[in-house]
Write an enzyme that holds these catalytic residues in place. Structure first.
Site, PDB file in Angstrom:
ATOM      1  N   ASN A 201       0.877  -1.173   0.000  1.00 24.10           N
ATOM      2  CA  ASN A 201       0.000   0.000   0.000  1.00 24.10           C
ATOM      3  C   ASN A 201       0.912   1.221   0.000  1.00 24.10           C
ATOM      4  OD1 ASN A 201      -1.765   2.058   0.499  1.00 24.10           O
ATOM      5  ND2 ASN A 201      -2.709   1.132   2.301  1.00 24.10           N
TER       6      ASN A 201
ATOM      7  N   ARG B 198      -2.495  -2.013  -3.570  1.00 25.09           N
ATOM      8  CA  ARG B 198      -3.702  -1.209  -3.386  1.00 25.09           C
ATOM      9  C   ARG B 198      -3.627  -0.015  -4.343  1.00 25.09           C
ATOM     10  NH1 ARG B 198      -4.889   3.393   0.867  1.00 25.09           N
ATOM     11  NH2 ARG B 198      -7.103   3.618   0.502  1.00 25.09           N
TER      12      ARG B 198
ATOM     13  N   HIS C 238     -12.807   2.952  -0.004  1.00 18.26           N
ATOM     14  CA  HIS C 238     -12.826   1.885   1.017  1.00 18.26           C
ATOM     15  C   HIS C 238     -13.518   0.622   0.504  1.00 18.26           C
ATOM     16  CE1 HIS C 238     -12.752   5.292   4.241  1.00 18.26           C
ATOM     17  NE2 HIS C 238     -11.524   4.822   4.080  1.00 18.26           N
TER      18      HIS C 238
ATOM     19  N   ARG D 249     -11.363  15.723   7.728  1.00 14.85           N
ATOM     20  CA  ARG D 249     -12.141  16.093   6.530  1.00 14.85           C
ATOM     21  C   ARG D 249     -13.573  16.462   6.905  1.00 14.85           C
ATOM     22  NH1 ARG D 249     -10.733  10.819   3.119  1.00 14.85           N
ATOM     23  NH2 ARG D 249      -9.061  10.440   4.587  1.00 14.85           N
TER      24      ARG D 249
ATOM     25  N   GLU E 111      -8.055  -5.328   5.071  1.00 10.85           N
ATOM     26  CA  GLU E 111      -7.896  -4.979   3.655  1.00 10.85           C
ATOM     27  C   GLU E 111      -6.726  -5.733   3.030  1.00 10.85           C
ATOM     28  OE1 GLU E 111      -9.114  -0.528   3.034  1.00 10.85           O
ATOM     29  OE2 GLU E 111      -8.464  -0.774   5.094  1.00 10.85           O
TER      30      GLU E 111
END
Ligand code: AMP
Length: 398
Positions: free
Chosen positions: A7, A90, A179, A240, A383
């Site tokens: 990743n 990823r 996601h 965010r 993940e």
């Protein structure tokens, strides 16, 4: 088959080596401060975490250090790199082109590059990681697993924005969602845990971490999700803003004398629970502040919880019902108060939380009562394992 999962971000890189047959993690870690000074964190299964400061001017050097660590005679896990059967990467944005994981060849890499406009912070970094691995392991198959792919099943009414259709046709401005690897893994795992067919369940996955999104999964397909063209839309997150009136951007720009970049910087980095609380983006700090009676903690937490609950309600409407609600990622797996707060809004759906079971942190557990109309689960995401599974399926190993 041993799968190296990568990743890759702009200055850091997380990795795991997974034996796809046993699904055990053989080693994991990260490279930090790539291009600055460089630090390798390496941990073999059952071993101590080793931290090595070392020059890492580029991602290629960082990956070389990871590979060296994996074959180190004292602390490594392989005799030779030929024991790595495939690499799973990823990739954040696959646009409309990628509805599934894919083998990374030159044509695919070009198509990913073309999606870079949609994820300028992520896709270029992901590609740098792919190219560095290709140079260092030229004969090993590389697979790309996209954050957006799972959501490509959304119907038009869910992915279109209410703007001129020309902007969709010309520039592909639409909801993509992120996601996806996590939402897919968690929703499938929920069906397994409950012993119900994945293709017959209505599931809402709440991925609540520093970045947060909610997804409606109907009969095994993503039908709506809270993030949009970019990962800024939807829930209030660590830093965010999530949903905001676009008109507020112009208003803020005028009041603070900012250009668009300045406003975006505020919405991405200085908002969310951090901006609301002026304390921290970390929920543990907010809960600690609340426990001390500081109203800034609950102010941020309550807004986060309320927004999340509204999305769950909306997705129950979108699917005409909900069978399962899953909580995952940092806050979802470890935040009983946040889970409880969200579920308290959902009594109208027949959700009843078992307060004792809801004390769980970081384990798979049903946290609703037996008579709750909706089953609620705490369900840690994985993940890396999901990427390894996709990789082995495409690379053709076991
Ligand atoms: P993630 O992005 O999934 O790694 O989630 C990171 C966030 O999870 C952190 O910013 C924390 O706010 C939250 N988190 C982690 N552990 C806990 C905990 N024990 N209690 C509450 N929140 C937690």
């Amino acid at each position: 088959m041993n799968i190296l999962v990568i990743n890759c971000g702009s200055s850091s890189l997380k990795y795991q080596v997974i034996d796809s047959e046993s699904e055990e993690v053989l080693a994991k870690g990260l490279c930090e401060r790539i291009g600055l000074d460089g630090r390798l964190v390496y941990q073999k299964a059952g071993g101590e975490k080793e931290v090595t400061d070392a020059d890492m001017p580029s991602h290629k050097q960082a990956i070389q250090m990871v590979l060296d660590a994996l074959v180190n005679p004292n602390t490594g896990v392989f005799k030779s790199l030929s024991e790595i059967g495939a690499v799973g990467h990823r990739i954040v944005h696959g646009g409309e082109r990628f509805a599934a994981s894919t083998i990374l060849d030159d044509e695919v890499l070009k198509a990913i590059e073309e999606c870079s406009d949609l994820a300028p912070l992520h896709n270029p970094a992901n590609l740098i990681g792919v190219r560095a691995c290709q140079e260092l392991m030229p004969n090993v198959p590389m697979v790309g697993v996209f954050d957006t792919a799972f959501h490509q099943t959304m119907p038009e009414e869910a992915y279109l924005y209410g703007i001129d259709y020309d902007y969709y046709e010309k520039y592909k401005v639409r909801r993509y969602g992120f996601h996806g690897t996590s939402h897919s893994y968690v929703s499938k795992r929920a069906a397994e845990i409950l012993g119900k067919p994945y293709g017959e369940l209505k599931t809402i996955v709440c991925h609540l971490g520093n970045g947060a999104s909610i997804c409606a999964v109907k009969n095994g397909k993503s039908v709506d999700t809270s993030m949009g063209l970019t990962p800024l839309e939807g829930l209030i997150m660590g830093t965010r803003s999530g949903d905001i009136d676009p008109g507020a951007m112009e208003y803020l720009a005028k009041k603070e004398n900012l250009d668009l970049e300045g406003v975006m910087n505020i919405l991405n980095k200085k908002s969310g629970v951090q901006g609301l609380s002026h304390i921290s983006s970390d929920f543990r700090d907010l809960e600690a502040a609340a426990a001390k009676g500081d109203p800034a903690g609950p102010r941020a937490l309550n807004a986060f919880i309320y927004r999340a609950a509204k999305y769950v309600g909306a997705y129950a409407a979108a699917m005409n019902g909900v069978d399962v609600i899953c909580f995952t990622a940092g806050v979802g797996e470890n935040g009983p108060d946040t889970r409880k707060g969200i579920c308290d809004y959902l009594g109208f759906l027949g959700v009843v939380i078992d307060d004792e079971a809801n004390k769980v942190r970081g384990d798979e557990k049903v946290i609703s009562t037996p008579d709750s109309k909706v089953t609620v689960l705490c369900l840690p995401t994985n993940e890396e394992l999901a990427i390894a599974r996709e990789t082995v399926a495409l690379a053709g190993g076991k």
